[in-house]
Design a protein around this motif. Structure first.
Motif, PDB file in Angstrom:
ATOM      1  N   UNK A   1      97.486  38.825  94.748  1.00 46.18           N
ATOM      2  CA  UNK A   1      98.413  37.440  95.050  1.00 46.18           C
ATOM      3  C   UNK A   1      98.762  37.395  96.393  1.00 46.18           C
ATOM      4  N   UNK A   2      99.135  38.487  97.207  1.00 42.85           N
ATOM      5  CA  UNK A   2      99.106  38.377  98.633  1.00 42.85           C
ATOM      6  C   UNK A   2      97.826  38.052  99.361  1.00 42.85           C
ATOM      7  N   UNK A   3      96.788  38.249  98.882  1.00 41.56           N
ATOM      8  CA  UNK A   3      95.603  37.848  99.486  1.00 41.56           C
ATOM      9  C   UNK A   3      95.369  36.474  99.316  1.00 41.56           C
ATOM     10  N   UNK A   4      95.451  35.820  97.923  1.00 42.93           N
ATOM     11  CA  UNK A   4      95.240  34.553  97.700  1.00 42.93           C
ATOM     12  C   UNK A   4      96.349  33.693  98.431  1.00 42.93           C
ATOM     13  N   UNK A   5      97.561  34.131  98.794  1.00 44.03           N
ATOM     14  CA  UNK A   5      98.563  33.398  99.322  1.00 44.03           C
ATOM     15  C   UNK A   5      98.168  33.156 100.911  1.00 44.03           C
ATOM     16  N   UNK A   6      97.838  34.252 101.480  1.00 45.58           N
ATOM     17  CA  UNK A   6      97.580  34.150 102.937  1.00 45.58           C
ATOM     18  C   UNK A   6      96.410  33.376 103.192  1.00 45.58           C
ATOM     19  N   UNK A   7      95.380  33.313 102.279  1.00 46.40           N
ATOM     20  CA  UNK A   7      94.199  32.603 102.337  1.00 46.40           C
ATOM     21  C   UNK A   7      94.392  30.973 102.089  1.00 46.40           C
ATOM     22  N   UNK A   8      95.262  30.822 101.204  1.00 48.08           N
ATOM     23  CA  UNK A   8      95.790  29.426 100.728  1.00 48.08           C
ATOM     24  C   UNK A   8      96.494  28.819 102.072  1.00 48.08           C
ATOM     25  N   UNK A   9      97.397  29.330 102.750  1.00 48.31           N
ATOM     26  CA  UNK A   9      97.888  29.285 103.928  1.00 48.31           C
ATOM     27  C   UNK A   9      96.788  28.939 104.939  1.00 48.31           C
TER      28      UNK A   9
END
Length: 959
Positions: free
Chosen positions: A863-871
């Motif tokens: 989820x941290x990878x996805x959250x950072x990528x989304x930002x």
């Protein structure tokens, strides 16, 4: 007689045994009063005044020459200086005594300075230091090694034999270790000399030094720099000898030799038809003076070895391109059409050689050569006719030949069983053609420098989709398998909605529903539902109805089993594209970061890549915005130049590139930037940093392209673009949300910079480039610059990386430095890291804060990878190569992660990296061997395509 070198590097004859007479300051002289001199070896000799006179005279002659005009002045000056030095000791010891040779040297130096002979004194001081280093050579060796070295003769390149030059050997190793903490030159010399023998070749001698330093990297990361500098000595010898510039130059010599080497290199390269003749038109003296030899010292061993093996220009396997010459050659190639090419070449060189920014691999390969194919990625759409299909395969071959990565959109090709009017037969579908594409990529590769790499895309409503997702399986009919190419799903939002809502999904043949290929958003949904109604009314005969969730599970299952097809999302790529008015994005590229329009037989999309080295822009207070802005401005200029300079092997690619002028500025070293700020990847602070850093890059990249538009003009298809409507990438989130529906998306729209001012700037000036940002994998150029690739978390803190250049021990220097500060770095820690496969989590004595910061890729929740990528994605007009790492992967974990990726507004994802449950072979943990970290606990599943390696998930196809 014996020879000795004077301050300028020339040799002179001095009496054997009269060390005190040398210009290095080995001056023993003695006058009446029974003065005596203590030599460095402890022996005592008479003080002879004439020796001082001779030594000082030689110093003057070495600097000023022996002209008649200078002769008289030198004679008079030397007589006065000799008298002053002698008088000093007579006053101190009128009744006689002993004086150390160093005291005599000091007095000579002082007398020169008092007499105003500053240049003579300067060279005298430098030479004293040089001789001191030479004397230290033997002292740096153990007695046993000194004895062994005495009996070694080295076979030179010309076949002659010469005694081992221990002094030069020590100079090279001393330079290699200079300024590096916890690195021992004595250890390198002792270990290297243990493996030598009488009759060893010069090449084997050099290799022994490099390998010795290499083996110590796992214990101390700074040995990687030492190994690189020792390798650089080999490269200097190889290149400078070939160019006829010098033999056996040291790093210190390069301050004067680089200028000469650049001119000789250009002359030789042009004569061998390896370099473009126009490079000789530059002011080579000015450019040579700009070369900074100190930047040779910033390479890690992996970085320099990668350049040596795969990038440096060579002739008959002789590399004659030195590191700084390499960067200048690239800079010259990129500046060739500038109004002031010399100034721009120096500007570009400084940015590349500082590692603040790095061009992509094709640009580094080919800039300044006769065939400057500088672009990274090509996207094509394959038409639904036989000649068009094989024309597209031919284009693949030509583009791959010159180091291009390929993304093919195969959606228009009719499905298995579809009617063929011309033959009154039925189609074999997409799969047999993909087998041909696979074999073409293997046969052509990338110009003999890298393995060929291509990715096929297919929309999820295509009737061949179920067989398409199985292309990488190791079972089944091998004629319908593609083991060497990549595949990716091109997924409409409507399919994901049906998955979320547990609805049905209908598969079609594209010849029956041709307009679906070019539709997206609400228009796609409306037309798709119209065709579904036709299947129920009987108007459409060829279709298949499945449960959307079942097809989704099959996609995820194949992704887990084979690593393919990747998940990429059609609607956000199109709804947020600045070029909606000019065409449709039908696929991404080889590495899923490029989202550009393509059209059969009309447009092959081209993207030109380069990456900001993010940790180079981190200061004491975080991100250095002023430096970042300057770097981005120069980087965008270089990328825009690529478009005009580039060699196009396919005409439609040139037409498309000139019309839209897209570039893809990305970043690398995101993990290093977090380390420098002591931030854990799995934290809100890291997500916030991802947001802020990408916002700054986006702002400055758009600003730079708009400034170029004012200077050079707007790109020709600008009118009608989102740019021309005042809609920047951050604003296009609203378009996506409006089409998808707010219940199917969650976005963060926070911003901190002055975006209204930037919109006004773009409104006034326009844009030079249709697209300006894309985050590529950067595996190879990250190796060159010594940082973590792209936006990836650390794979392991200690492991062995394998690529086309061989195997390399990689140890996390940030972790080592933090452990040193806390007194925790020792041999036991090295052994523990090996045992735990580079993980710190199970090592009890490591504090909790360091365990959080140095969590590895599989220890960071997805989820941290996805959250950072989304930002990041909210700021990017194209996409990003996002690998997803999932430990103990299960169907549920995959389902949640990829739903979250779509729900968070991501355009694409890249590889799924899942960790196998099997353990690691521990039998080598005490050997200290280079490959002591076993690779049995590697990311799964296998096989990974030829462009990538399982032991370290670094795709080298794009960068």
């Amino acid at each position: 007689m014996q020879t000795e070198t004077n301050p300028t590097g020339t040799t002179q004859n001095v009496p054997a045994g009269t060390e005190q007479a040398s210009v290095s300051g080995n001056i023993a002289a003695t006058a009446p009063g029974h003065l005596r001199v203590i030599k460095r070896n402890g022996t005592v000799v008479p003080f002879e005044e004439s020796k001082i006179s001779v030594a000082i005279t030689k110093a003057f002659l070495a600097v000023e020459g022996g002209t008649a005009a200078a002769s008289s002045r030198i004679h008079e000056t030397v007589a006065k200086l000799t008298e002053q030095v002698t008088a000093t000791f007579k006053r101190r010891m009128p009744s006689g005594g002993t004086v150390h040779i160093e005291d005599i040297q000091d007095q000579v130096e002082l007398a020169l300075m008092r007499a105003g002979e500053h240049k003579i004194a300067r060279d005298y001081v430098i030479y004293r230091e040089e001789q001191s280093r030479k004397r230290a050579a033997k002292q740096a060796l153990s007695p046993a090694t000194q004895e062994a070295a005495n009996g070694i003769n080295v076979i030179q390149a010309d076949g002659s034999r010469a005694p081992l030059d221990i002094e030069r050997l020590h100079t090279i190793v001393s330079e290699a270790c200079d300024g590096l903490t916890d690195v021992s030159e004595t250890r390198i010399l002792d270990e290297a000399l243990k493996n030598l023998y009488d009759g060893v070749t010069a090449e084997e001698l050099s290799t022994s030094l490099v390998i010795t330093a290499r083996t110590l990297i796992e214990q101390e990361p700074n040995y990687s720099y030492a190994a690189a500098r020792l390798l650089c000595d080999n490269l200097r010898s190889e290149a400078l000898n070939f160019l006829g510039v010098a033999e056996n130059a040291t790093q210190a010599d390069m301050g004067s030799l680089y200028t000469e080497a650049l001119a000789a290199y250009i002359e030789k390269g042009v004569a061998l038809e390896l370099l473009a003749p126009e490079l000789a038109d530059y002011d080579l003296a000015e450019l040579g003076a700009a070369l900074d030899p100190a930047r040779d010292l910033q390479f890690t061993y992996l970085g320099l070895q990668t350049l040596y093996d795969r990038y440096f220009i060579h002739s008959d396997e002789v590399r004659f391109e030195l590191p700084q010459v390499f960067f200048m050659r690239v800079a010259m190639g990129l500046a060739a059409r500038e109004d002031n090419p010399n100034a721009r070449a120096i500007e570009f060189y400084r940015q590349l050689s500082s590692f603040d920014y790095m061009s992509s691999t094709p640009t580094l390969f080919n800039a300044g050569t006769l065939r400057p194919q500088l672009s990274s990625c090509y996207l094509t759409t394959v038409p639904d006719d036989l000649s068009g299909i094989y024309g597209a395969i031919h284009d693949n071959a030509m583009l791959s030949k010159f180091a291009g990565g390929l993304g093919n959109d195969w959606t228009p090709v009719r499905a298995l069983g579809a009617y063929i009017k011309g033959t009154n037969g039925k189609s074999q579908g997409v799969v047999p053609f993909l087998k041909v594409v696979n074999d073409t990529a293997v046969a052509v590769n990338q110009g003999g420098k890298r393995k060929g790499a291509v990715c096929a895309y297919l929309e999820s409503w295509h009737m061949d989709i179920e067989e398409f997702v199985e292309l990488r399986k190791n079972t089944g009919d091998d004629r319908r398998r593609t083991h060497d190419m990549n595949t990716a799903n091109w997924i409409p939002d409507l399919f994901m909605k049906r998955v979320f809502d547990d609805g049905e999904w209908t598969l079609f043949s594209p010849n029956d529903v041709p307009d679906l290929h070019d539709l997206y958003g609400k228009e796609f949904q409306e037309r798709y539902e119209h065709y579904e109604a036709q299947t129920r009314s009987g108007e459409l005969k060829l279709f298949k109805r499945v449960q959307a969730a079942n097809l989704w599970r099959k996609m995820l299952g194949m992704l887990f089993e084979t690593g393919h097809p990747w998940m990429t999302f059609k609607d956000p790529c199109n709804l947020r594209s600045p070029q909606q008015h000019a065409g449709v994005v039908h696929s991404s590229n080889l590495c899923t970061e490029i989202t550009l329009n393509t059209k059969s037989n009309e447009e092959i999309a081209v993207c030109n890549l380069g990456s900001i080295n993010l940790p180079q822009h981190i200061g004491e207070n975080g991100l250095d915005l002023d430096k970042l802005r300057n770097t981005v401005r120069t980087a965008v200029r270089m990328l825009d130049n690529v478009i005009d300079i580039n060699y196009y092997s396919v005409g439609t690619a040139e037409q498309s590139n000139m019309r839209h002028r897209p570039v893809g500025l990305g970043l690398m070293g995101f993990q290093d930037a977090l380390y420098k700020q002591h931030l854990a990847y799995g934290s809100e602070q890291a997500v916030e940093f991802a947001d802020r850093s990408m916002e700054a890059i986006s702002y400055y990249a758009i600003e730079a392209s708009s400034e170029l538009a004012a200077e050079r003009g707007r790109y020709s298809s600008y009118e009608g673009s989102l740019w021309s409507q005042g809609i920047l990438p951050i604003d296009s989130l609203d378009i996506l949300e409006e089409h998808r529906g707010s219940e199917y998306i969650q976005l963060n729209k926070e911003q901190t910079l002055d975006w209204p001012a930037l919109r006004e700037l773009v409104a006034q000036r326009g844009m030079r480039n249709s697209n300006v940002m894309a985050i590529a994998p950067t595996a190879t150029i990250a190796n060159i610059t010594g940082v973590s690739q792209s936006i990836e978390p650390t794979y392991q803190n200690l492991y062995v990386k394998s690529n086309l250049s061989g195997e390399f021990t990689v140890v996390n220097p940030y972790l080592v430095n933090d452990l040193k500060e806390r007194g925790l770095w020792d041999g036991v820690m090295v052994n523990d890291l090996k045992y735990y496969d580079g993980s710190v989590q199970a090592i009890d004595r490591i504090p909790a804060d360091l365990k959080a910061i140095y969590a590895t890729a599989f220890e960071v929740e997805p989820r941290w990878l996805v959250d950072a990528a989304s930002r990041r994605q909210k700021w990017i007009d194209q996409a990003q190569s996002l690998n997803l790492y999932i430990n103990n992967a299960s169907g549920k974990k995959l389902d949640i992660t990829y739903r979250m990726a779509w729900y968070s507004g991501l355009k694409t994802t890249y590889y799924l990296r899942s960790l196998a449950a099997t353990g690691t072979e521990k039998s080598t943990i005490d050997t200290g061997a280079l490959n002591a970290v076993s690779n049995n606990s590697e990311p799964q599943p296998a096989p990974v395509p030829q462009a990538c390696s399982l032991d370290d998930p670094d795709c080298e196809a794009c960068q």
